[in-house]
Design an enzyme around this catalytic site. Sequence first.
Site, mmCIF file in Angstrom:
data_model
loop_
_atom_site.group_PDB
_atom_site.id
_atom_site.type_symbol
_atom_site.label_atom_id
_atom_site.label_comp_id
_atom_site.label_asym_id
_atom_site.label_seq_id
_atom_site.Cartn_x
_atom_site.Cartn_y
_atom_site.Cartn_z
ATOM 1 N N ASP A 180 -4.016 5.290 13.393
ATOM 2 C CA ASP A 180 -3.214 5.798 12.287
ATOM 3 C C ASP A 180 -3.820 7.086 11.751
ATOM 4 O O ASP A 180 -4.695 7.685 12.383
ATOM 5 C CB ASP A 180 -3.027 4.738 11.204
ATOM 6 C CG ASP A 180 -4.313 4.372 10.475
ATOM 7 O OD1 ASP A 180 -5.319 5.104 10.594
ATOM 8 O OD2 ASP A 180 -4.315 3.338 9.767
ATOM 9 N N ARG A 202 0.855 -1.199 0.000
ATOM 10 C CA ARG A 202 0.000 0.000 0.000
ATOM 11 C C ARG A 202 0.890 1.247 0.000
ATOM 12 O O ARG A 202 1.594 1.516 0.972
ATOM 13 C CB ARG A 202 -0.957 0.021 1.201
ATOM 14 C CG ARG A 202 -1.901 1.226 1.151
ATOM 15 C CD ARG A 202 -3.087 1.097 2.083
ATOM 16 N NE ARG A 202 -2.743 1.256 3.476
ATOM 17 C CZ ARG A 202 -3.638 1.421 4.456
ATOM 18 N NH1 ARG A 202 -4.939 1.407 4.178
ATOM 19 N NH2 ARG A 202 -3.255 1.544 5.700
#
Length: 560
Positions: free
Chosen positions: A463, A173
Site C-alpha cells: 500500500d 480508518r
Amino acid sequence: MRKVSLLMSTRVTFAPVEGAAALFTPAFCEYLTRLHDHLDARAHALRHRRLAVLERALRQHTPPTHSAASPANSGSWQVPSMPDELKRPGIEISGPCSITSMFINALNPGPEGERAVGDLDDDEDSGGHRLIDTVRSANNRLAAVNRELSFVDRERNRSYSIADGELPFFMHRERGLHLDEPDVTVDGVPVNAALLGTALTLFYAGRAQADRGQGIYFYLPKLEAAAEARWYRDLFELSQQQLPFLARATIRAIVLVESLPCVYEMEEMLYELGPYAAGLNAARWDLKASIFEFVMTDPDQVWPDRFGVDIKTTPFLANIFRRLVAICLKRGAVPIGGMATALPNPDPEVNRAAAEAIRADKQWEAEQGFIRGWVAHIFHMKTASEPFKKLIGSGWKPTEQMAHPDNYPVVIKVPEGPVTVEGTRRNARMLIEYVEGWLGGRGAKGIDSLEGKPGIHPALMEDLATGRMSVAQIAQRIIHRARDTGTGAPHDEVLVKRLLGEELADILARRQGAETHERYRKAVKIAMRWIKNYTELNFRSLGAYSRAELDRIAAAPDAL
C-alpha cells in the site's frame, strides 16, 4: 469538474461524483461546516508545527525527542474502561473500504471457516484518495453495518454478499489530517480530509452502529504530536454535541504509531484522547519511512536494504514496539501489532513458506504482549490469528518488567545489513507496480518485487506506506551516493533511472494490453518525480496529488 453548491448558505460545494449527492444533504453539510469552522485552522497550525520539527531534524540534525515531565507521562491515569471486543485476542483484517468486493471478502470467513475478530475498513493507505473513494467508503460502511452490502462483478461474472454469522467489529480508518479534499470546499476552502472522512462515518455508519448499540471505533493515522490527538478528541466531542444520536455512543480510537515524532509521544497521545482513548498500533512500514525522512540529510544514517530490516531482529526497532506495549499495559490500553501481507499463491510450497513466516512473526508479537495483529487476506487469517489466541488462552500474562516503558528506551540506530543495487532495484520495481495500481484507482495492490526470479517469494499486498518507504530509501541513497557493499557501485540519478527503465521493460514483457502498458509508462514518470521530490526534501504524499496533477507529471520531461 463542475461542483455542486448546496443551499446551506452556499458555503459547501462538492464535485458531483457518483453517490455524493445522497450523502451531502443539508443536515450533513451543516454538521460538516461547524466542524470545519472549529477545527480547520488548528489542523493547519498542526501541519506547520510538523514542518518545523522536520526542518530541525533535516537542517540542524536535531531529532524529535520526549516531552518534558507532565501529568500525561507521569501521573497514574488510565484510559477509560475498554469495550470487551477490543480486548479480544486474534487478528484484524485490513483492506480498502471503497473496493466493495474486497470489503465484503474481508468481512466473510476465510477458507478455514474463521472470521477476523475485527475489520479495518480503510480509506487511508490502501484507499485511492479521491472523493469517489471516500464516498464509496461511506456508503459501503453504512451498508455493511446494516448487512445490506453486496456487489456484482459483471466482467468476472461473480457476486459478493455478506455471509451469515457474527461480523467482525469495525475499525474505521480515514485519511490523515495532513491531507485536504480539494473536491469538497467550505467557503471555497478545501475541507480537511480527516475531518471529512470522520464526519461522513460518524453521520452515517456511526448512527447505524449507535442505533444497534455497537461501539464506533477508529484508527488514527499519521499522528505526530499529542496536540493532534487532542484535535481528534475535540472532533469527537463536537460531533457528540452536534449529533443527538451520538450523545450516548461509545467512540474509541487507536493511534497508529507510524511516525518518528509519535514514538516519543505515545503516552501523551493516549492522555490527550481522554475518554476516546483505546490503544496503540505498531505500524511498521510507515514508521520506517518516517525514520528515513527524519534522517534523510545525515550521511551516517544510510540504511541497508529495507527488505532485510526485520522488526524482530533489529533491536532498536523491537524496543520501540516493546515500549508501545509497556505504555498500553501501564495505562490499560490495547496494543495492536503489525501486518501480515502475504497473498495466496497457486503453488502450495509458496503458501507453506508464507504461513511459516506469518506464524513466526505473530508468535513474536504475541510474546511481546500484543493482543492482535493485522492480515491483508483471508487466506492466512487462521494462521495469523492462532498465536495470539493460543498464548493468551493458555493463561500467559506479561511480566512486570514488560509494563515499564523506561525499560525500553528509544534509540535510533542504523540497522545491520548490506546496501545493494539489487535492493534498490526491488524498491524501483515495487514503486512502478504500486503507482500503476494507483493510476487505476487502487491504493493497495498485490506485488511481487522479485517476479521472475528464482526462489520462493509470495506476492505481498502493498500500500501507500511501502510506496513511501521505497521512495525514501532510493532518495536517501542518491543524496549520499551510497555505495553497494559488495561492488562499490555508487547510487546516483543515472543508476536509478536505468533500474526503473530495466524493470519497466521486464514488466511490459509480462503484461498485455496497450492501455496497461501506457499506465505503466506513466507510472515510471510519476515514480521519478516522487523520487526527485524526496531528494529535494519535499516529502509530499502521493495522496496529496490530484489525478490531473499526476497526468501533467506523466506528460512532462523525466524528473531524473
